[in-house]
Each structure stands twice: as structure tokens, then as C-alpha cells.
Design a protein around this motif. Structure first.
Motif, short mmCIF file in Angstrom:
data_model
loop_
_atom_site.label_atom_id
_atom_site.label_comp_id
_atom_site.label_asym_id
_atom_site.label_seq_id
_atom_site.Cartn_x
_atom_site.Cartn_y
_atom_site.Cartn_z
N LEU A 97 0.83 -1.20 0.00
CA LEU A 97 0.00 0.00 0.00
C LEU A 97 0.86 1.25 0.00
CD1 LEU A 97 -2.76 -1.07 2.53
CD2 LEU A 97 -3.08 -0.67 0.09
N GLY A 98 2.08 1.13 0.51
CA GLY A 98 3.00 2.25 0.45
C GLY A 98 2.70 3.32 1.46
N PRO A 99 3.29 4.51 1.26
CA PRO A 99 3.15 5.60 2.23
C PRO A 99 1.73 6.11 2.32
CG PRO A 99 4.20 6.38 0.21
CD PRO A 99 4.11 4.89 0.09
N ALA A 100 1.31 6.46 3.55
CA ALA A 100 -0.05 6.97 3.77
C ALA A 100 0.01 8.20 4.67
CB ALA A 100 -0.92 5.89 4.39
N ASP A 101 1.06 9.01 4.47
CA ASP A 101 1.28 10.15 5.36
C ASP A 101 0.65 11.44 4.85
OD1 ASP A 101 2.93 10.29 3.19
OD2 ASP A 101 4.76 10.73 4.30
N SER A 102 -0.14 11.35 3.79
CA SER A 102 -0.88 12.53 3.32
C SER A 102 -2.19 12.07 2.71
CB SER A 102 -0.06 13.31 2.28
OG SER A 102 0.03 12.59 1.08
N ALA A 103 -3.14 12.98 2.63
CA ALA A 103 -4.45 12.64 2.06
C ALA A 103 -4.30 12.20 0.61
CB ALA A 103 -5.38 13.84 2.16
N GLU A 104 -3.40 12.85 -0.14
CA GLU A 104 -3.21 12.51 -1.55
C GLU A 104 -2.67 11.09 -1.70
OE1 GLU A 104 -3.37 16.79 -1.02
OE2 GLU A 104 -2.08 15.27 -0.10
N ARG A 105 -1.75 10.72 -0.84
CA ARG A 105 -1.18 9.38 -0.95
C ARG A 105 -2.20 8.31 -0.56
NH1 ARG A 105 5.11 10.17 1.19
NH2 ARG A 105 5.85 11.11 -0.77
N ARG A 106 -2.99 8.58 0.46
CA ARG A 106 -4.03 7.63 0.85
C ARG A 106 -5.07 7.50 -0.26
NH1 ARG A 106 -3.14 10.33 5.74
NH2 ARG A 106 -4.92 11.74 5.40
N GLU A 107 -5.44 8.62 -0.82
CA GLU A 107 -6.44 8.62 -1.88
C GLU A 107 -5.96 7.86 -3.12
OE1 GLU A 107 -9.92 10.84 -3.87
OE2 GLU A 107 -9.50 10.02 -1.91
N SER A 108 -4.67 7.98 -3.42
CA SER A 108 -4.14 7.40 -4.65
C SER A 108 -4.21 5.88 -4.68
CB SER A 108 -2.69 7.84 -4.87
OG SER A 108 -1.82 7.22 -3.94
N VAL A 109 -4.31 5.26 -3.52
CA VAL A 109 -4.35 3.80 -3.47
C VAL A 109 -5.72 3.28 -3.07
CG1 VAL A 109 -3.70 3.37 -1.04
CG2 VAL A 109 -2.85 1.84 -2.84
N SER A 110 -6.70 4.19 -2.91
CA SER A 110 -8.05 3.74 -2.57
C SER A 110 -8.60 2.91 -3.72
CB SER A 110 -8.96 4.94 -2.30
OG SER A 110 -9.29 5.61 -3.50
N TYR A 111 -9.48 1.99 -3.39
CA TYR A 111 -10.01 1.08 -4.41
C TYR A 111 -10.80 1.85 -5.46
CZ TYR A 111 -11.01 -3.70 -5.90
OH TYR A 111 -11.04 -4.89 -6.60
N ALA A 112 -11.53 2.87 -5.02
CA ALA A 112 -12.31 3.67 -5.96
C ALA A 112 -11.41 4.38 -6.95
CB ALA A 112 -13.17 4.68 -5.20
N VAL A 113 -10.30 4.96 -6.47
CA VAL A 113 -9.39 5.67 -7.36
C VAL A 113 -8.67 4.70 -8.29
CG1 VAL A 113 -7.24 6.99 -7.44
CG2 VAL A 113 -9.10 7.73 -5.97
N LEU A 114 -8.26 3.54 -7.78
CA LEU A 114 -7.61 2.56 -8.65
C LEU A 114 -8.54 2.15 -9.79
CD1 LEU A 114 -5.70 0.13 -6.25
CD2 LEU A 114 -4.75 1.89 -7.74
N ALA A 115 -9.84 2.03 -9.49
CA ALA A 115 -10.80 1.71 -10.54
C ALA A 115 -10.90 2.86 -11.54
CB ALA A 115 -12.16 1.41 -9.92
N LEU A 116 -10.88 4.09 -11.04
CA LEU A 116 -10.94 5.26 -11.92
C LEU A 116 -9.69 5.36 -12.79
CD1 LEU A 116 -12.42 7.97 -9.53
CD2 LEU A 116 -13.53 7.04 -11.57
#
Length: 314
Positions: free
Chosen positions: A96-115
Motif C-alpha cells: 500500500l506504500g506511504p499513507a502520510d498525506s491525504a493525496e497518498r491515501r487517496e491514490s491507493v483507494s479502491y475507488a481511485v484505482l478503478a478510476l
């Protein structure tokens, strides 16, 4: 060419970052591992003394391998049986990698990966490197052989596409768990109306069985259609029991940083349902049941303490 221990250590220190990049680019943990291993072979076959910035060299090689993979994957997915969804990663997975910012957490969310599947390979690469790993456009341009201005333009275009698909705000973790518990109570009640009230009007339900587990070829769309499907999915019956192969334990957990239901049969992860829960209701169910995409989740599940199931079905 034989690597020195320093060269090996240098690569291994970069492996977690490389795997996290590759996973976001490919949406597949197994393909990400293969891409990182191929990057290692390229590293092994080069004169490392002539590489001034190893991190940049490794990132460039990996990214271009992933771009080639994405191009061929598009052709393969045209013949994929049913809907294609990313491989989910459960909480605590290092990929999942780094999750120290909202952007990084968002980038690996399942919804974003689908997008991200809607983006071109170059758009996806620029978006991931910039949004998830904060690479400056100057470095991205060097990695992808672009101009800096082109990298900026591609990023703004990709970010706009992703933002258009993520227009609603999501709720916090406590609220999400409460809504999931309400959803399960409604889904097992045998009635459609309580489910409809929990969904957004334009809710969707998508399943990926990969042709190995039955899943509808097209998404269910609209609150009533999704609610009717969910009522049937959670209704005990011989078909469900035969499909699962035993009692199904349901756990509320996190996958790709968001709320998820994990279905476990005899210690094996049978399905991961990622829910997109907004302040307007449940907007999407993305259900991964392709066993090929659940092997890593099963290993991760077996290695962690997950408490007692919230519900047992069938």
C-alpha cells in the motif's frame, strides 16, 4: 554481471517504494511483484558504477516496464470475462506504500484505482508519480521522456478525470462502520426498502469473478437495482452454499485504506467487497471474487489477528 552486496542492499532498500509504485500503476500485486523483479534483473545486468542516481534509474526502468504492461493489459482486458477490478490489498499490506498525506491515501483507494483504469498509460504514470509519490515534474519528465510542460499538462488532465469521478465527500471510519452494520442488517432482513434508504440514487454494484466465480457481466446501476441484488446475495440458499463451499464469515475491515467486507471460508478469503461510503449514502460496491486476485489477501489474512466475524452466512 555480479552485483556487490552494496548494490543488492541499494536495490532492496528501494523495493518497497518500487512495489508501491508498480501496484498503483498496474492495479495488480502479482504483476507489480513481477515488474519489480524484472527491474532487479535489469539492475543486475547493468554497470551500476556508471549510474549516478540509482533511485532515479530504478524508477525509470520500473515505470517504463509498467507502461509496456499497461499497453498489453488493455488488449487482454478486452477479452476478460466480465468486469475487471483491481486486486485489493488488506490493511497492513506493505505494498500500500506511504499513507502520510491525504493525496497518498487517496491514490491507493479502491475507488481511485478503478478510476485510473480510464486513464491512458501515460496519464496514469504521471498521476501516480506526482500525486502519490510527490515527484517533481522535472523528474517525471526525465522518467517518461517528456518535457516538463507536457508532464504538467498530462497531470492536470489526469487529475481532472479522477476528480470528476470522486465528486462526493467520504465519511470517517467510525461512521463507515456504523453504516456497514446497518447495511448488513438491511441486507439480511429479506426486504429491499431498508437497503434503498442506505444507498445513493446512482449507486452501483460491480463484481469481478474473472470467469472463475459467477459475477454479472455488467454493473448493477441505481439504488433499487443494487438493493435487489444485495438482498439476493445475502439470502441463504443452496446456490450460495454451493458457490461458497461452506459457511461464510463476514468481517468488517479495511482494504486499500477504505471500508470493506471480507468474506472468509475455512480460512480462505473468498471475496473482498470494497464500499464507497459518502455523506449521501453508499455510492458503490466493488466486489472482488476472482480467486487469482485474492491469493495475497488470503496470505495477509492468515498472518494477522482479525478478531471475531460480524456475521456468519449460509
Amino acid at each position: 554481471m555480479a552485483l556487490t552486496m552494496t548494490d543488492v542492499d541499494r536495490f532492496e532498500s528501494s523495493r518497497p517504494r518500487l512495489e508501491a509504485i508498480a501496484y498503483r500503476l498496474l492495479g495488480s500485486a502479482s504483476e507489480a511483484e513481477d515488474a519489480v523483479q524484472e527491474t532487479y534483473l535489469r539492475w543486475q545486468g547493468t554497470d551500476t558504477d556508471r549510474i549516478e542516481v540509482p533511485e532515479a534509474w530504478l524508477t525509470k526502468v520500473l515505470t517504463n516496464l509498467c507502461l509496456n504492461q499497461l499497453t498489453s493489459a488493455r488488449a487482454r482486458r478486452e477479452t476478460y470475462v466480465g468486469e475487471w477490478l483491481p486486486e485489493p490489498l488488506l490493511a497492513g499490506d506493505p505494498m500500500l506504500g506511504p499513507a502520510d498525506s491525504a493525496e497518498r491515501r487517496e491514490s491507493v483507494s479502491y475507488a481511485v484505482l478503478a478510476l485510473l483504469e480510464r486513464l491512458t498509460p501515460s496519464e496514469r504514470a504521471v498521476y501516480v508519480l506526482r500525486e502519490a509519490f510527490d515527484y517533481p515534474h522535472r523528474e517525471i519528465a526525465g522518467i517518461l521522456d517528456l518535457t516538463e510542460a507536457a508532464s504538467q499538462q498530462i497531470f492536470h488532465r489526469a487529475k481532472k478525470h479522477v476528480a470528476e469521478g470522486r465528486a462526493r465527500a467520504e465519511v470517517d471510519e467510525a461512521a463507515a462502520r456504523r453504516i456497514i452494520e446497518e447495511f448488513l442488517a438491511a441486507a439480511t432482513s429479506g426486504r429491499t426498502e431498508p437497503l434503498v434508504r442506505l444507498l445513493t440514487e446512482d449507486a452501483v454494484a460491480v463484481g469481478d469473478g474473472g470467469g472463475k466465480v459467477p459475477a454479472r457481466a455488467r454493473a448493477f446501476e441505481g439504488a433499487v437495482a443494487v438493493a435487489t441484488f444485495m438482498r439476493g446475495l445475502f439470502k441463504p440458499g443452496p446456490a450460495q452454499r454451493a458457490l461458497a463451499g461452506g459457511p461464510v464469515d463476514l468481517y468488517v475491515t479495511s482494504a486499500n485504506g477504505g471500508p470493506a467486507l471480507v468474506a472468509v471460508v475455512a480460512g480462505r478469503v473468498f471475496g473482498v467487497m470494497c464500499l464507497e461510503i459518502t455523506d449521501e449514502g453508499i455510492a458503490a460496491f466493488r466486489n472482488q471474487v476472482n480467486p487469482d486476485k485474492l491469493e495475497r489477501a488470503t496470505r495477509q489474512w492468515a498472518a494477522t489477528d482479525h478478531g471475531t466475524p460480524l456475521l456468519r452466512l449460509f
